[in-house]
Design a protein around this motif. Structure first.
Motif, short mmCIF file in Angstrom:
data_model
loop_
_atom_site.label_atom_id
_atom_site.label_comp_id
_atom_site.label_asym_id
_atom_site.label_seq_id
_atom_site.Cartn_x
_atom_site.Cartn_y
_atom_site.Cartn_z
N ARG A 1 3.21 -11.51 14.39
CA ARG A 1 3.31 -10.78 12.90
C ARG A 1 5.10 -11.12 12.23
N HIS B 1 16.07 -1.40 12.96
CA HIS B 1 15.26 -2.88 13.25
C HIS B 1 14.66 -4.03 12.38
N GLY C 1 -1.72 -4.69 12.18
CA GLY C 1 -0.60 -3.90 12.78
C GLY C 1 -1.93 -3.04 14.43
N VAL C 2 -0.79 -2.45 15.07
CA VAL C 2 -1.83 -1.87 16.26
C VAL C 2 -1.77 -0.39 16.24
N VAL D 1 -5.70 -6.29 -1.52
CA VAL D 1 -7.24 -5.11 -1.42
C VAL D 1 -7.18 -3.99 -1.91
N TYR E 1 -3.04 2.90 19.24
CA TYR E 1 -3.77 3.10 21.17
C TYR E 1 -4.61 3.78 21.35
N SER F 1 0.66 -0.56 0.43
CA SER F 1 -0.10 0.12 0.03
C SER F 1 0.91 1.39 -0.25
N MET F 2 1.97 1.18 0.48
CA MET F 2 2.68 2.47 1.21
C MET F 2 3.70 1.48 1.39
N GLY F 3 4.74 0.95 1.84
CA GLY F 3 5.50 0.15 2.03
C GLY F 3 6.31 1.09 3.27
N ARG F 4 5.42 1.57 4.12
CA ARG F 4 6.33 1.35 5.03
C ARG F 4 6.81 0.78 6.29
N ASN F 5 6.08 -1.08 6.27
CA ASN F 5 6.42 -2.48 6.86
C ASN F 5 7.48 -2.29 7.83
N ASN G 1 -1.56 -0.85 6.75
CA ASN G 1 -1.38 -1.26 8.69
C ASN G 1 -2.05 -2.72 8.92
N ASP H 1 2.05 3.42 16.03
CA ASP H 1 3.08 4.51 16.99
C ASP H 1 4.21 6.56 16.23
N ARG I 1 4.41 -14.95 1.36
CA ARG I 1 4.55 -14.03 2.19
C ARG I 1 3.83 -15.44 3.32
N SER J 1 0.25 3.49 5.32
CA SER J 1 -0.98 3.36 5.53
C SER J 1 -2.50 2.67 6.28
P1 FAD Z 1 2.50 -1.71 3.56
O1 FAD Z 1 4.48 -1.47 3.50
O2 FAD Z 1 2.03 -1.62 2.34
O3 FAD Z 1 1.85 -2.48 4.13
C1 FAD Z 1 2.18 -4.01 4.40
C2 FAD Z 1 2.03 -4.97 3.61
O4 FAD Z 1 0.96 -5.33 4.12
C3 FAD Z 1 3.19 -4.98 2.97
O5 FAD Z 1 3.99 -5.68 2.62
C4 FAD Z 1 1.85 -6.18 1.87
O6 FAD Z 1 2.78 -7.78 1.78
C5 FAD Z 1 0.85 -6.54 2.59
N1 FAD Z 1 0.18 -5.58 1.73
C6 FAD Z 1 -0.64 -3.99 2.03
N2 FAD Z 1 -1.50 -3.45 1.45
C7 FAD Z 1 -1.16 -4.51 0.42
C8 FAD Z 1 -2.44 -4.48 0.22
N3 FAD Z 1 -3.42 -3.10 -0.26
N4 FAD Z 1 -3.42 -5.63 -0.47
C9 FAD Z 1 -2.99 -7.07 -0.36
N5 FAD Z 1 -1.73 -6.81 0.83
C10 FAD Z 1 -1.12 -5.62 1.19
N6 FAD Z 1 3.21 -1.28 13.21
C11 FAD Z 1 2.22 -1.14 13.92
O7 FAD Z 1 1.51 -1.34 14.08
N7 FAD Z 1 2.24 -0.19 15.75
C12 FAD Z 1 2.96 0.34 16.06
O8 FAD Z 1 3.00 1.07 16.87
C13 FAD Z 1 4.62 0.60 15.52
N8 FAD Z 1 5.44 1.37 15.54
C14 FAD Z 1 6.12 1.68 14.57
C15 FAD Z 1 6.93 2.16 15.18
C16 FAD Z 1 8.91 2.55 13.89
C17 FAD Z 1 9.62 3.07 14.89
C18 FAD Z 1 9.08 2.21 13.18
C19 FAD Z 1 9.67 2.06 12.30
C20 FAD Z 1 7.39 1.04 13.14
C21 FAD Z 1 5.90 0.77 12.83
N9 FAD Z 1 5.88 0.26 12.75
C22 FAD Z 1 4.36 -0.12 13.53
C23 FAD Z 1 5.96 -0.99 11.72
C24 FAD Z 1 5.52 -0.15 10.23
O9 FAD Z 1 5.63 1.05 10.50
C25 FAD Z 1 3.45 -0.24 10.73
O10 FAD Z 1 2.44 -1.03 10.65
C26 FAD Z 1 3.36 0.61 9.12
O11 FAD Z 1 1.86 1.15 9.68
C27 FAD Z 1 2.70 0.06 7.94
O12 FAD Z 1 3.34 -0.39 6.93
P2 FAD Z 1 2.20 0.44 5.60
O13 FAD Z 1 1.18 0.88 6.56
O14 FAD Z 1 3.08 1.08 4.56
O15 FAD Z 1 1.90 -0.63 4.99
#
Ligand code: FAD
Length: 544
Positions: free
Chosen positions: A488, A406, A181-182, A243, A184, A99-103, A176, A167, A529, A172
């Motif tokens: 996870r 990390h 993901g969670v 999705v 707070y 979705s955004m790649g900030r995982n 998330n 956090d 995956r 996205s």
């Molecule tokens: P993406 O990277 O876009 O998606 C995550 C994965 O889900 C993808 O790799 C893919 O496999 C799958 N995916 C995504 N979109 C789709 C789609 N549309 N259809 C099918 N599959 C899909 N996470 C938490 O949950 N809680 C926290 O409190 C938290 N704290 C963090 C703190 C720090 C300092 C850091 C660096 C990270 C933290 N994270 C936390 C982890 C992460 O940054 C988040 O979960 C973030 O929201 C995930 O990245 P994203 O939303 O861009 O998801």
């Protein structure tokens, strides 16, 4: 550095001739437009959280060329996602949606199979399709971040509704949530709070889950289940669909809130404290997904490098951590609990009094008065997040090492003192064994808690990377022997973690494979995956 300045030869998915692949990509350019298909032949630049790459994991624990995309594509509509899926089936190309790649901590934007074509959904599919101020719901596309939804509520003057944010707010909402993901606030369990999805299947059909199956319905975002089997679950932590839309419920503004922070002096206070937390949390006197953090994290989140405190090779000694924390609110204590009480003052007063009398049963417990804290103290970041206001203060602990990266160990357990102690002991022993600083935080859900342990490492240091990965693998293995599993995990650990869910000769894994082969007969979607491999990949040595 020299290597990074040169153009890279793009990786080609295994089993496809380079010429055929390049031909296939130009066919895809004809479908999506030249500018929406990017070959990954540029240097791999890591950037930082706000300018993160979509071609690889900017915090890689392996060699940076291991889990890289061959190309990135940018669909602008559901129809274009279907076209990409049809193309992948035609050429048997592995595709990996983000979705955004900030995982970060779980693989960033990287695909599990080297040379996959990454579908960056969020770049162009980033609309908030609907915000319903009466039902307290919204419908979003993959590129909508927690920040964007928060801003949209403010712009539209919808002060009666709150977003729940993790956090870091730059991720996205869909990404998330599908990774479970969670956040707070009391709406912190994002999966539990979503309602309705639109999914493109690996064979190209589009479905809507829950009430979305009923033409003309007005309940897609209100009632998650619809009729018949509840299929949403198979689209989280899986590789069964892409999705393209998701509904999310929004929290009513509670009409007031108040953060509180308590600290507790000794490491051994953990078990009795968790016993105190459990009934309060289940009864929702402790209302939000709160955090119990160790002093090591309080020091790390100051954002200063470890070398300022200690230059020895092993973990930073406890006494030095305490010295480093002496000017922060945790001071000479070991645990800090961050929580929030919601509602107008008269509603909060009763709950806060109960929390106070309960927490003070731990000898030496201290309540921190926020008015004594400097404005940039971490307390105020927790305060924002628990009130649904996105922030990025949490990133500061990544500065602990040079090239700070990390990777997470995230087991779940009941909210019990014995479980907390067992996991803490295991984590501490193995971190000591591998010379790694131990950063435990207990994230307390309703009837379980996630222990989140982030191993912070220097991604330019091969020895440190190996120690971190060896430590994690042993943590997963030893935790499973004690009956604990991860909620996870990182791409690199997915096979191992899936393997720990082995009851009845791995029945659940076999079930997932059956679903995978039925839904994705060519095994094109995100192979591997969450440890799920389609039949074209199974038994061919892809697992790590
Ligand atoms: P993406 O990277 O876009 O998606 C995550 C994965 O889900 C993808 O790799 C893919 O496999 C799958 N995916 C995504 N979109 C789709 C789609 N549309 N259809 C099918 N599959 C899909 N996470 C938490 O949950 N809680 C926290 O409190 C938290 N704290 C963090 C703190 C720090 C300092 C850091 C660096 C990270 C933290 N994270 C936390 C982890 C992460 O940054 C988040 O979960 C973030 O929201 C995930 O990245 P994203 O939303 O861009 O998801």
């Amino acid at each position: 550095k020299g290597r990074n300045q040169r153009q890279r030869l793009p990786v080609v998915p295994q089993g496809i001739e380079r010429d055929v692949f390049m031909q296939a990509l130009s066919e895809l350019k004809d479908e999506l437009g030249e500018e929406n298909v990017e070959i990954n032949d540029k240097p791999l630049v890591d950037g930082w959280y706000m300018e993160h790459p979509n071609t690889h994991d900017m915090m890689t624990i392996l060699d940076e060329e291991e889990l890289v995309a061959s190309a990135v594509v940018y669909p602008g509509s559901v129809e274009e996602v279907q076209k990409i899926v049809a193309w992948a089936n035609k050429y048997l190309v592995p595709i990996f949606p983000i979705s955004m790649g900030r995982n970060l901590g779980y693989g960033g934007a990287a695909p599990r199979v080297r040379g996959s074509v990454t579908i960056d959904l969020g770049r162009r599919m980033n609309k908030i399709i609907d915000i319903n101020p009466e039902d307290y719901t919204c419908l979003v596309e993959p590129g909508v971040s927690f920040y964007a939804l928060y801003e949209a509520l403010k712009e539209r003057g919808y002060d009666h509704m709150w977003v729940d944010t993790p956090d870091l707010g730059g991720g996205s909402i869909i990404g998330n949530t599908v990774d479970r993901g969670v956040g707070y606030t009391p709406y912190g369990d994002h999966w539990a709070c979503h309602s309705g999805m639109e999914v493109v299947l690996p064979t190209g059909e589009v479905i809507r889950t829950g009430m979305g199956g009923l033409p003309g319905n007005n309940t897609w975002q209100c009632f998650p289940y619809g009729f018949g089997p509840y299929s949403d679950g198979i689209f989280s932590q899986s590789n069964f669909g892409i999705v393209t839309k998701m509904g999310m419920t929004l929290m009513p503004n509670p009409g007031g809130y108040e953060s509180f922070m308590y600290t507790f002096p000794r490491e051994e206070d953990l078990a009795p404290l968790i016993e105190i937390i459990r009934p309060l949390r289940i009864a929702q006197i402790l209302e939000n997904v709160a955090q119990l953090r160790h002093v090591a994290q309080s020091v790390a989140v100051l954002g200063r490098p470890r070398s300022e405190f200690y230059t020895g090779s092993g973990p930073v000694p406890f006494s030095i951590l305490h010295e480093a924390a002496s000017k922060s609110p945790i001071g000479d204590h070991t645990w800090a609990y961050y929580g929030m009480s919601y509602g107008p003052p008269e509603i909060r007063a009763h709950k806060l009094a109960l929390v106070d009398s309960s927490f003070r049963k731990i000898p030496g417990a201290r309540k921190i008065d926020p008015s004594t804290l400097p404005a940039d103290d971490y307390f105020f970041s927790r305060d924002k997040i628990a009130a649904g206001i996105p922030d990025i203060h949490e990133l500061r602990w990544v500065n602990w090492t040079p090239n700070g990266s990390h990777i997470a160990f995230s087991p779940v357990s009941p909210i019990r003192g014995t479980d907390a102690t067992a996991l803490f002991k295991l984590g501490k022993e193995l971190h000591d064994k591998y010379n790694i600083d131990f950063f435990p935080a207990f994230i307390v859900g309703l009837r379980e808690m996630h222990l989140i342990v982030e191993i912070v490492f220097d991604r330019a240091n091969q020895t440190k990377k190996k120690e971190a990965l060896d430590c994690l693998r042993e943590l997963v293995h030893e935790a499973a022997k004690l009956g604990y599993g991860e909620y996870r995990t990182h791409l690199v650990l997915m096979d191992q973690v899936a393997g720990t869910y082995s009851w009845n000769e791995g029945a659940v894994g076999k079930f997932n494979e059956k679903l995978k082969d039925a839904l994705d007969p060519n095994s094109i979607l995100a192979p591997g995956r969450c440890g799920i491999w389609g039949r074209r990949y199974r038994g061919r040595g892809w697992e790590m």
